[in-house]
Design a protein around this motif. Sequence first.
Motif, PDB file in Angstrom:
ATOM      1  N   GLU A 232       8.249   2.339   7.685  1.00 52.86           N
ATOM      2  CA  GLU A 232       8.955   3.188   8.651  1.00 52.86           C
ATOM      3  C   GLU A 232       9.435   4.488   7.989  1.00 52.86           C
ATOM      4  O   GLU A 232       9.213   5.580   8.512  1.00 52.86           O
ATOM      5  CB  GLU A 232      10.150   2.459   9.277  1.00 52.86           C
ATOM      6  CG  GLU A 232      10.652   3.202  10.516  1.00 52.86           C
ATOM      7  CD  GLU A 232      12.116   3.034  10.842  1.00 52.86           C
ATOM      8  OE1 GLU A 232      12.854   2.380  10.078  1.00 52.86           O
ATOM      9  OE2 GLU A 232      12.533   3.597  11.875  1.00 52.86           O
TER      10      GLU A 232
ATOM     11  N   ARG B 187      11.740  -3.297  12.584  1.00 51.32           N
ATOM     12  CA  ARG B 187      12.865  -3.174  11.655  1.00 51.32           C
ATOM     13  C   ARG B 187      14.174  -3.510  12.350  1.00 51.32           C
ATOM     14  O   ARG B 187      15.030  -4.182  11.792  1.00 51.32           O
ATOM     15  CB  ARG B 187      12.904  -1.748  11.101  1.00 51.32           C
ATOM     16  CG  ARG B 187      13.854  -1.592   9.922  1.00 51.32           C
ATOM     17  CD  ARG B 187      13.781  -0.178   9.382  1.00 51.32           C
ATOM     18  NE  ARG B 187      14.471  -0.035   8.113  1.00 51.32           N
ATOM     19  CZ  ARG B 187      14.430   1.072   7.379  1.00 51.32           C
ATOM     20  NH1 ARG B 187      13.726   2.118   7.774  1.00 51.32           N
ATOM     21  NH2 ARG B 187      15.087   1.148   6.228  1.00 51.32           N
TER      22      ARG B 187
ATOM     23  N   SER C 101       9.493   0.669  13.760  1.00 51.37           N
ATOM     24  CA  SER C 101      10.934   0.878  13.989  1.00 51.37           C
ATOM     25  C   SER C 101      11.498  -0.287  14.781  1.00 51.37           C
ATOM     26  O   SER C 101      12.603  -0.772  14.537  1.00 51.37           O
ATOM     27  CB  SER C 101      11.190   2.160  14.780  1.00 51.37           C
ATOM     28  OG  SER C 101      10.707   3.277  14.091  1.00 51.37           O
TER      29      SER C 101
ATOM     30  N   ARG D  42       8.087   8.191   9.005  1.00 50.50           N
ATOM     31  CA  ARG D  42       9.035   9.162   9.546  1.00 50.50           C
ATOM     32  C   ARG D  42       9.037  10.431   8.699  1.00 50.50           C
ATOM     33  O   ARG D  42       9.019  11.543   9.219  1.00 50.50           O
ATOM     34  CB  ARG D  42      10.442   8.526   9.582  1.00 50.50           C
ATOM     35  CG  ARG D  42      11.499   9.363  10.304  1.00 50.50           C
ATOM     36  CD  ARG D  42      12.823   8.605  10.449  1.00 50.50           C
ATOM     37  NE  ARG D  42      12.702   7.439  11.295  1.00 50.50           N
ATOM     38  CZ  ARG D  42      12.712   7.463  12.629  1.00 50.50           C
ATOM     39  NH1 ARG D  42      12.861   8.612  13.267  1.00 50.50           N
ATOM     40  NH2 ARG D  42      12.594   6.350  13.317  1.00 50.50           N
TER      41      ARG D  42
END
Lengths: 226, 226
Positions: free
Chosen positions: A82, A36, A33, A86
Motif C-alpha cells: 500500500e 490493510r 488499502s 501510494r
Amino acid sequence: MRRGTSENKPNKATELLPEPTIRRLPWYLAYVSMLRSENIEYVSSTRISEELHVDSSQIAKDLSFINIKGKTRIGYEVASLEDALRSFLGFSQRHDAVMVGAGSLGAALMQDSGLQRYGLNIVAGIDTNPGLIGTEIAGIPVYGPEQLAPMVERLHITVGIIAVPVESAQTVADALIAAGVRALWNFTPTRIRVDNDDVVVTNTSIYSHLAVMYNRLSNLPDPTSR
Amino acid sequence: MRRGTSENKPNKATELLPEPTIRRLPWYLAYVSMLRSENIEYVSSTRISEELHVDSSQIAKDLSFINIKGKTRIGYEVASLEDALRSFLGFSQRHDAVMVGAGSLGAALMQDSGLQRYGLNIVAGIDTNPGLIGTEIAGIPVYGPEQLAPMVERLHITVGIIAVPVESAQTVADALIAAGVRALWNFTPTRIRVDNDDVVVTNTSIYSHLAVMYNRLSNLPDPTSR
C-alpha cells in the motif's frame, strides 16, 4: 496526453509507464488499502486477480514497475504494498492546484475531500462571477480572474484545473500556461490545444463518459422483449 | 465496458460505435454549441479540424455515423449538426439515476447541474449516514439503503451511480443490479465485477486520472535545470 521530449534519463521511479498500467495501479491500491484496514498482512497475486479480474501475470508485471516483489507462497506484504503504491502514484506528495471556474462542477470538486487525500491541494478558486469572488467554498477562497497569474506565480502552483464553460476553456488554458502551471486538468467537454510540450494535459470528460454509457445502453437487448 | 451479445440487428442510430469516436463527438458538440450561441450558421470540417486538432477526414468519418453530411464549399449547418449530435449522444433523452453514496463526491455530483443538461436525471440519493437521510442535496432527497431496491423498481431507474467508499462498492453494485438497473457508473477507484452481460459498466476514475497526471508530471524535464 502530452509530455516533454525529455533528454534526461528517466529514473526507475518516474519511468513513463504504459497508461493501462497506471490505470490499474489505483485498483490494486484501493484493494490493498481495504485489506490493510481489515488487518490482513499478506495477499497473493492470485487473490488480487480473483478480486479484480485482472490476470495474475499482468498483476506481477504491473507491480514490477514499482519494484515490489511478492514472497513465494505468501504473496505481497499488504502494508508495504500500500505504501509503495501510494507513493509511486504520487498520492503521498502534495500537488498545489488552482480551480478555474468555481461554478457547479468546479465548486463540487472543491468540496470533494477525496482529491486532497490523493495529493491534490486546491489552494484557490478563480471565477468571474462577482457573487462568488470573496467567498469561500469548503474553506477555499475564491478570487477574480485578475488574481490567476499572480497567484500561480507567487505560490508556484503546478496544476490548473479547468471547470469553466466550454467557450472560455482555451483562453483559461492559455492563461494558466502563461502563468507557469505544468499540468492542466480539463473537466470541460472540449479539447484543449497546447503547443508547449512541457505541459501535461489530462482530460476527465465526465459528459463524454455519459455519452459512452448511453450508447452502450441503447445497444442492450430490449428487456421487455425477453 | 460490457454489453449484451445482442441478437437483434443494431439499427443505424444505436450502432455500437468505436469508443474513440464516441469520445470525440462531445468535442464537436461543444464546439458547434459555441458557434450556435454566436449565431454562426455553417462550419466546415476544415474549421472544426483547426479548432480541435482532429484530422478533417476523421471528422467526416465520425460524423458519417450520425448521418450528417456537409455541403460542398459550405460545410455543415451548425444548428442541425448540434441537434443531431445532442440527440445521437443521448443527451436530449432523460435517463433516471440514483446516486448511491451522498458523501463528498456523491453530493458534489448531485450539485452539478451539468449532468441534468446532459440527460442524467438524479432522482434520489442513498446513504447510510443517519445525518444525511431525510435531507435534500440540491433539491434531491436522500434515503437510507433499505430504500434502494424498492425505489429502483418502482421508478424504473436505469442508472446506478456508485460513489461509496471502496469497501462497499461491490456490494452496492450487486444490489443495484439485483434491483434492476441497466447501467452502473462507477466513481470509486476500484474495479467492479459484473457477471451480467446485460448491464453496462462505465468507470470514471477521477483519482486514476490524477495518477496518470502525476506520472507524466514527474517525467517532465526539470524546469529549474533550464
